[in-house]
Motif scaffolding. Structure first.
Motif, PDB file in Angstrom:
ATOM      1  N   ASP A 142       0.830  -1.201   0.000  1.00 19.22           N
ATOM      2  CA  ASP A 142       0.000   0.000   0.000  1.00 19.22           C
ATOM      3  C   ASP A 142       0.865   1.252   0.000  1.00 19.22           C
ATOM      4  OD1 ASP A 142       0.172   1.132   2.930  1.00 19.22           O
ATOM      5  OD2 ASP A 142      -0.032  -1.041   3.119  1.00 19.22           O
ATOM      6  N   SER A 143       0.249   2.382  -0.315  1.00 20.18           N
ATOM      7  CA  SER A 143       0.986   3.628  -0.505  1.00 20.18           C
ATOM      8  C   SER A 143       1.664   4.112   0.772  1.00 20.18           C
ATOM      9  CB  SER A 143       0.041   4.720  -1.034  1.00 20.18           C
ATOM     10  OG  SER A 143      -1.063   4.897  -0.166  1.00 20.18           O
ATOM     11  N   VAL A 144       1.046   3.892   1.932  1.00 17.31           N
ATOM     12  CA  VAL A 144       1.644   4.332   3.189  1.00 17.31           C
ATOM     13  C   VAL A 144       2.885   3.494   3.514  1.00 17.31           C
ATOM     14  CG1 VAL A 144       1.274   4.646   5.665  1.00 17.31           C
ATOM     15  CG2 VAL A 144      -0.561   5.168   4.043  1.00 17.31           C
ATOM     16  N   SER A 145       2.821   2.203   3.236  1.00 16.32           N
ATOM     17  CA  SER A 145       3.976   1.335   3.493  1.00 16.32           C
ATOM     18  C   SER A 145       5.149   1.711   2.601  1.00 16.32           C
ATOM     19  CB  SER A 145       3.592  -0.133   3.276  1.00 16.32           C
ATOM     20  OG  SER A 145       2.594  -0.532   4.196  1.00 16.32           O
ATOM     21  N   ILE A 146       4.867   2.043   1.349  1.00 17.37           N
ATOM     22  CA  ILE A 146       5.936   2.470   0.443  1.00 17.37           C
ATOM     23  C   ILE A 146       6.570   3.761   0.947  1.00 17.37           C
ATOM     24  CG2 ILE A 146       6.394   3.373  -1.872  1.00 17.37           C
ATOM     25  CD1 ILE A 146       4.385   1.349  -2.941  1.00 17.37           C
ATOM     26  N   ALA A 147       5.742   4.699   1.410  1.00 17.37           N
ATOM     27  CA  ALA A 147       6.278   5.935   1.973  1.00 17.37           C
ATOM     28  C   ALA A 147       7.086   5.641   3.230  1.00 17.37           C
ATOM     29  CB  ALA A 147       5.139   6.904   2.289  1.00 17.37           C
ATOM     30  N   GLY A 148       6.650   4.647   4.020  1.00 21.20           N
ATOM     31  CA  GLY A 148       7.394   4.257   5.207  1.00 21.20           C
ATOM     32  C   GLY A 148       8.778   3.742   4.862  1.00 21.20           C
ATOM     33  N   MET A 149       8.876   2.961   3.774  1.00 18.88           N
ATOM     34  CA  MET A 149      10.187   2.474   3.334  1.00 18.88           C
ATOM     35  C   MET A 149      11.071   3.639   2.913  1.00 18.88           C
ATOM     36  SD  MET A 149       9.455  -1.101   1.273  1.00 18.88           S
ATOM     37  CE  MET A 149       8.374  -0.376   0.039  1.00 18.88           C
ATOM     38  N   GLN A 150      10.468   4.624   2.236  1.00 18.56           N
ATOM     39  CA  GLN A 150      11.225   5.806   1.818  1.00 18.56           C
ATOM     40  C   GLN A 150      11.736   6.578   3.030  1.00 18.56           C
ATOM     41  OE1 GLN A 150       8.880   8.969   0.006  1.00 18.56           O
ATOM     42  NE2 GLN A 150      10.488   9.319  -1.525  1.00 18.56           N
ATOM     43  N   ALA A 151      10.874   6.749   4.023  1.00 19.30           N
ATOM     44  CA  ALA A 151      11.275   7.466   5.240  1.00 19.30           C
ATOM     45  C   ALA A 151      12.383   6.719   5.976  1.00 19.30           C
ATOM     46  CB  ALA A 151      10.069   7.661   6.159  1.00 19.30           C
ATOM     47  N   ARG A 152      12.277   5.397   6.032  1.00 15.78           N
ATOM     48  CA  ARG A 152      13.285   4.594   6.723  1.00 15.78           C
ATOM     49  C   ARG A 152      14.636   4.704   6.037  1.00 15.78           C
ATOM     50  NH1 ARG A 152      14.391   3.659  11.321  1.00 15.78           N
ATOM     51  NH2 ARG A 152      12.220   3.014  11.735  1.00 15.78           N
ATOM     52  N   LEU A 153      14.651   4.734   4.716  1.00 12.76           N
ATOM     53  CA  LEU A 153      15.913   4.881   3.989  1.00 12.76           C
ATOM     54  C   LEU A 153      16.608   6.180   4.382  1.00 12.76           C
ATOM     55  CD1 LEU A 153      14.856   3.667   0.412  1.00 12.76           C
ATOM     56  CD2 LEU A 153      16.548   2.588   1.900  1.00 12.76           C
ATOM     57  N   GLY A 154      15.840   7.268   4.489  1.00 13.87           N
ATOM     58  CA  GLY A 154      16.427   8.541   4.865  1.00 13.87           C
ATOM     59  C   GLY A 154      16.913   8.567   6.294  1.00 13.87           C
ATOM     60  N   LEU A 155      16.160   7.938   7.188  1.00 19.12           N
ATOM     61  CA  LEU A 155      16.564   7.881   8.592  1.00 19.12           C
ATOM     62  C   LEU A 155      17.849   7.077   8.764  1.00 19.12           C
ATOM     63  CD1 LEU A 155      13.081   7.267  10.274  1.00 19.12           C
ATOM     64  CD2 LEU A 155      14.508   9.303  10.545  1.00 19.12           C
TER      65      LEU A 155
END
Length: 349
Positions: A136-149
């Motif tokens: 889902d779109s929120v999970s994909i955004a979560g992966m993006q946020a985790r990469l930056g963190l």
């Protein structure tokens, strides 16, 4: 190139539409508001272009029924994009550049509350390798946020600062769904929703519609409103495959911004449906701390599908009309993890 200005803007944003209005019932009062703003009538509009999605509406050719809001007579020149209405605005701007028309009315609408939006958005992913997994779109955004963190590009406090500022600034926005004085501690005190994202890190599911009028030199001066003159307008796209690009940067935004010309802007309305995406966009556009970002509250306070990007342009235009900004930037995004990005710059004259 013909000089073109934004001369009218109206919107409606809400968590859920009151009752179950048709798109026509939603758009008619918005069009009426635009005609009241500009002092124009339907006869003053040379071209109409809309942005919406049949997938979101759950019916084929849903945009055709929306044309009823325009009226059958006299016949009009009309088009449609299966995108946020910001891209419909780009088509209308190009239409004016051809010299065929001098004015255009652009509108977008969507009712995301009727389904499960985060699942519906999965349909825009690669149909062979990704969609069958139903991320889902929120999970994909979560992966993006985790990469930056994990790479140290930002931290949770920086994300929380974006949320707190957005919700606090939205206090004066009558259309914001989430708003009110908010602190970083308020944000960080929330439980994790989709690791590492908290609920306020994610834009609320929103219903709504928006419309805008643009016009070329000569025609624009006949409107009763002020003019926000478009000085740059570009959009770029990146590969849909999530593993083929660095999700912690936005190359398409940087390219679109360079083409549109972002130097000298004092205000920016960025379409960032997730808190960390504002950080990515600011870096891509080279916006310094002296640039005020999302005084309306941005997408984190209301994010109606297919009009949220146009709302960013409209909110930026309002700042130019009011004299609060001499030169402003507006941004819209579409696709997973900032895949497609549009940048528009405008100024007062």
């Amino acid at each position: 190139m013909r000089d073109v200005a934004v001369v009218g803007f109206a919107q409606r944003q809400m968590k859920e539409l009151d009752g179950s209005p048709t798109c026509v019932e939603l758009l008619v009062p918005i069009f009426a508001e635009l005609f009241e703003q500009t002092g124009w009538t339907k006869d003053d509009i040379g071209f109409w272009c809309s942005g919406s999605s049949d997938y979101l509406a759950g019916r084929s050719f849903s945009f055709v029924s929306a044309v009823d809001a325009i009226g059958a007579l006299p016949p009009v020149m009309e088009s449609h994009v299966e995108m946020d209405a910001a891209w419909a605005l780009y088509e209308a701007w190009v239409k004016i550049q051809t010299g065929e028309v001098d004015s255009a009315l652009v509108y977008g609408f969507g009712k995301a509350s009727a389904g499960i939006l985060r699942r519906t958005m999965t349909l825009q992913l690669d149909p062979y390798t990704v969609t069958p997994l139903w991320p889902d779109s929120v999970s994909i955004a979560g992966m993006q946020a985790r990469l930056g963190l994990d790479s140290g590009l930002w931290d949770e406090k920086a994300m929380a600062e974006v949320v707190a500022r957005s919700m606090t600034d939205a206090a004066g926005n009558e259309w914001a769904i989430r708003k009110g004085a908010t602190t970083v501690d308020d944000v960080l005190g929330q439980p994790v929703y989709a690791d590492p994202l908290r609920r306020w890190d994610c834009a609320p599911v929103s219903d709504g519609a928006a419309a805008m009028v643009i016009a070329a030199t000569g025609k624009a001066q006949t409107a009763d409103t002020a003019s926000a003159w478009i000085t740059g307008f570009e959009h770029r796209i990146e590969p849909i495959a999530l593993n083929s690009r660095d999700l912690t940067v936005s190359a398409s935004t940087a390219a679109a911004g360079a083409a549109a010309g972002v130097d000298g802007v004092g205000l920016a309305e960025l379409h960032a449906p997730f808190s960390h995406q504002e950080l990515i966009l600011r870096e891509a556009l080279g916006l310094g701390d002296d640039v005020r970002v999302n005084p309306s509250g941005g997408a984190l306070t209301a994010n109606p599908m297919f009009s949220a990007g146009l709302n960013r342009i409209g909110e930026a235009a309002r700042q130019v009309w009011s004299g609060a900004s001499q030169r402003a930037l507006a941004h819209a995004t579409s696709g997973p993890a900032l895949q497609q990005n549009l940048v528009l710059t405008m100024e007062a004259r």
